[in-house]
Every structure is written in C-alpha cells, then in structure tokens.
Scaffold this motif. Structure first.
Motif, PDB file in Angstrom:
ATOM      1  N   ILE A 100       0.969  -1.409   0.109  1.00  0.00           N
ATOM      2  CA  ILE A 100      -0.030  -0.010   0.021  1.00  0.00           C
ATOM      3  C   ILE A 100       0.823   1.179   0.033  1.00  0.00           C
ATOM      4  N   ASP A 101       0.676   2.071  -0.916  1.00  0.00           N
ATOM      5  CA  ASP A 101       1.294   3.495  -0.929  1.00  0.00           C
ATOM      6  C   ASP A 101       0.978   4.098   0.280  1.00  0.00           C
ATOM      7  N   PRO A 102       2.048   4.487   1.052  1.00  0.00           N
ATOM      8  CA  PRO A 102       1.859   5.300   2.126  1.00  0.00           C
ATOM      9  C   PRO A 102       1.028   6.607   1.782  1.00  0.00           C
ATOM     10  N   ALA A 103       1.205   7.156   0.767  1.00  0.00           N
ATOM     11  CA  ALA A 103       0.430   8.304   0.069  1.00  0.00           C
ATOM     12  C   ALA A 103      -1.205   8.064   0.282  1.00  0.00           C
ATOM     13  N   PHE A 104      -1.384   6.924  -0.244  1.00  0.00           N
ATOM     14  CA  PHE A 104      -2.886   6.549  -0.240  1.00  0.00           C
ATOM     15  C   PHE A 104      -3.439   6.404   1.122  1.00  0.00           C
ATOM     16  N   GLU A 105      -2.661   5.682   2.028  1.00  0.00           N
ATOM     17  CA  GLU A 105      -2.909   5.588   3.324  1.00  0.00           C
ATOM     18  C   GLU A 105      -3.445   6.854   3.958  1.00  0.00           C
ATOM     19  N   ARG A 106      -2.478   7.934   3.904  1.00  0.00           N
ATOM     20  CA  ARG A 106      -2.620   9.273   4.379  1.00  0.00           C
ATOM     21  C   ARG A 106      -3.812   9.877   3.766  1.00  0.00           C
ATOM     22  N   ALA A 107      -3.982   9.690   2.374  1.00  0.00           N
ATOM     23  CA  ALA A 107      -5.252  10.068   1.712  1.00  0.00           C
ATOM     24  C   ALA A 107      -6.491   9.701   2.436  1.00  0.00           C
ATOM     25  N   GLN A 108      -6.493   8.250   2.640  1.00  0.00           N
ATOM     26  CA  GLN A 108      -7.546   7.570   3.226  1.00  0.00           C
ATOM     27  C   GLN A 108      -8.208   8.056   4.423  1.00  0.00           C
ATOM     28  N   VAL A 109      -7.010   8.303   5.451  1.00  0.00           N
ATOM     29  CA  VAL A 109      -7.307   8.830   6.905  1.00  0.00           C
ATOM     30  C   VAL A 109      -7.667  10.177   6.677  1.00  0.00           C
ATOM     31  N   GLU A 110      -7.288  10.991   5.673  1.00  0.00           N
ATOM     32  CA  GLU A 110      -7.772  12.301   5.860  1.00  0.00           C
ATOM     33  C   GLU A 110      -8.972  12.349   5.203  1.00  0.00           C
ATOM     34  N   ARG A 111      -9.620  11.525   4.368  1.00  0.00           N
ATOM     35  CA  ARG A 111     -10.793  11.390   3.686  1.00  0.00           C
ATOM     36  C   ARG A 111     -11.895  11.015   5.027  1.00  0.00           C
ATOM     37  N   VAL A 112     -11.438  10.067   5.869  1.00  0.00           N
ATOM     38  CA  VAL A 112     -12.354   9.668   7.156  1.00  0.00           C
ATOM     39  C   VAL A 112     -12.439  10.982   8.210  1.00  0.00           C
ATOM     40  N   ARG A 113     -11.379  11.665   8.217  1.00  0.00           N
ATOM     41  CA  ARG A 113     -11.431  12.986   9.046  1.00  0.00           C
ATOM     42  C   ARG A 113     -12.289  13.875   8.588  1.00  0.00           C
ATOM     43  N   LYS A 114     -12.281  14.012   7.160  1.00  0.00           N
ATOM     44  CA  LYS A 114     -13.082  14.842   6.798  1.00  0.00           C
ATOM     45  C   LYS A 114     -14.477  14.629   6.628  1.00  0.00           C
TER      46      LYS A 114
END
Length: 180
Positions: free
Chosen positions: A107-121
């Motif tokens: 898993i690309d760490p950037a994808f993981e960060r983006a997914q975490v950010e989506r949940v926060r949003k």
C-alpha cells in the motif's frame, strides 16, 4: 483447454489425496462409500457421547475441549504431512522446482494518508449529533437483543464509520478470547 499440468495435478490429487486409489473399486456397490459414511457416523456419535458426558457443548467449550481437539487434529495432520504419511500434491509430493513469484501488495503510504484524511473530513462534515445518536441506538439495540440491522443502516447513513459501529457493539458484546 485444460493445461497439461492441471490434468496431471487432478490425477495426482485423486490418486494421492482422495483415498479412492486404496479401494479396488471405490464405488462398486457403494461399499466403500457406505463404509466411509458409517465410519463418519460412528466417530461423530463417539464425539457427541463424549461431549454429553462432559455436561453438554457449553460445558465442553468452557473446559476448552473443542479447541484442544481442533489443535490436536491440526498438529497430527501437519505432522503426517511433514513425514509424508499424508500426501498433499504439490506441497510434500510432486513439487515443481520452478521459482514462483508471488506478487506482494504494498500500500502506497500516500494512499493511506489520503484515506485517513478522507475519514477525518467525513467525521468533520457529518452531523455529529445524528451520528452519535445513531451509534447510541446501535448500542442500545445490542444491549436489549433487538434487530441491529436497521440501527446499523441508520448509523451508516449518518456517516458513522465501521470502527465506530463495531465499537458500539463491542461495548455490549465484548471481544472473543479463547477459554484456554
């Protein structure tokens, strides 16, 4: 078209893993099938009698009996595979010496960060009161043995996360832990 290796593996599985090669005519008069069926019934009855003697399945579970039996059977089977007593085609017999390349999902760490950010949003933009109320309703329904599905759907429609819904149920049901 069936590939030659698939044909070979099918023959090897039938010959070495199914056990049918041990009978001269495995389905002749269904003797072999009837014998195997009778053996399964006999062994199942022995297990049921043993569990009944323990005071029933609940008592057996509390004593750790089913888990011990599963562990013992898995150990015995693995030992038989490793010694060659049990044949597993392609594992302990008829292996192919080709180097198998198994793709590893990274898993690309950037994808993981983006997914975490989506949940926060989503959490920041949802109606927090509606989500909280829906989650409390999931927990309440779980506590009183009511149908959870409508409550879970309402919680998801209020943008509650899977983790939040699971946490609401964990507070009531707890988490599984082995008795042993």
């Amino acid at each position: 078209m069936i590939w030659p290796r698939q044909r070979l593996r099918t023959h090897q599985v039938i010959a070495y893993e199914s056990g049918v090669a041990g009978a001269a005519d495995p389905l002749g008069g269904s003797y072999a099938v009837e014998y195997l069926t009778s053996e399964i019934e006999r062994l199942a009855a022995e297990y049921i009698d043993k569990i009944d003697a323990m005071g029933g399945m609940l008592a057996a579970i509390e004593a750790g009996y089913p888990q011990r039996e599963i562990e013992r059977a898995a150990y015995d089977y693995q030992k038989a595979v490793e010694t060659g007593e049990e044949v597993v085609v392609g594992v302990n017999r008829f292996q192919i010496k080709e180097e198998a390349t198994i793709p590893i999902l990274k898993i690309d760490p950037a994808f993981e960060r983006a997914q975490v950010e989506r949940v926060r949003k989503v959490r920041a933009e949802r109606d927090a009161a509606a989500a909280t109320a829906a989650l409390k309703e999931v927990e309440r329904a779980a506590r009183f043995g009511e149908n959870l599905m409508p409550r879970i759907i309402t919680a998801v429609e209020a943008y509650a996360t899977l983790g939040e819904v699971a946490d609401a149920m964990r507070r009531v049901f707890g988490e599984y832990s082995e008795a042993i």
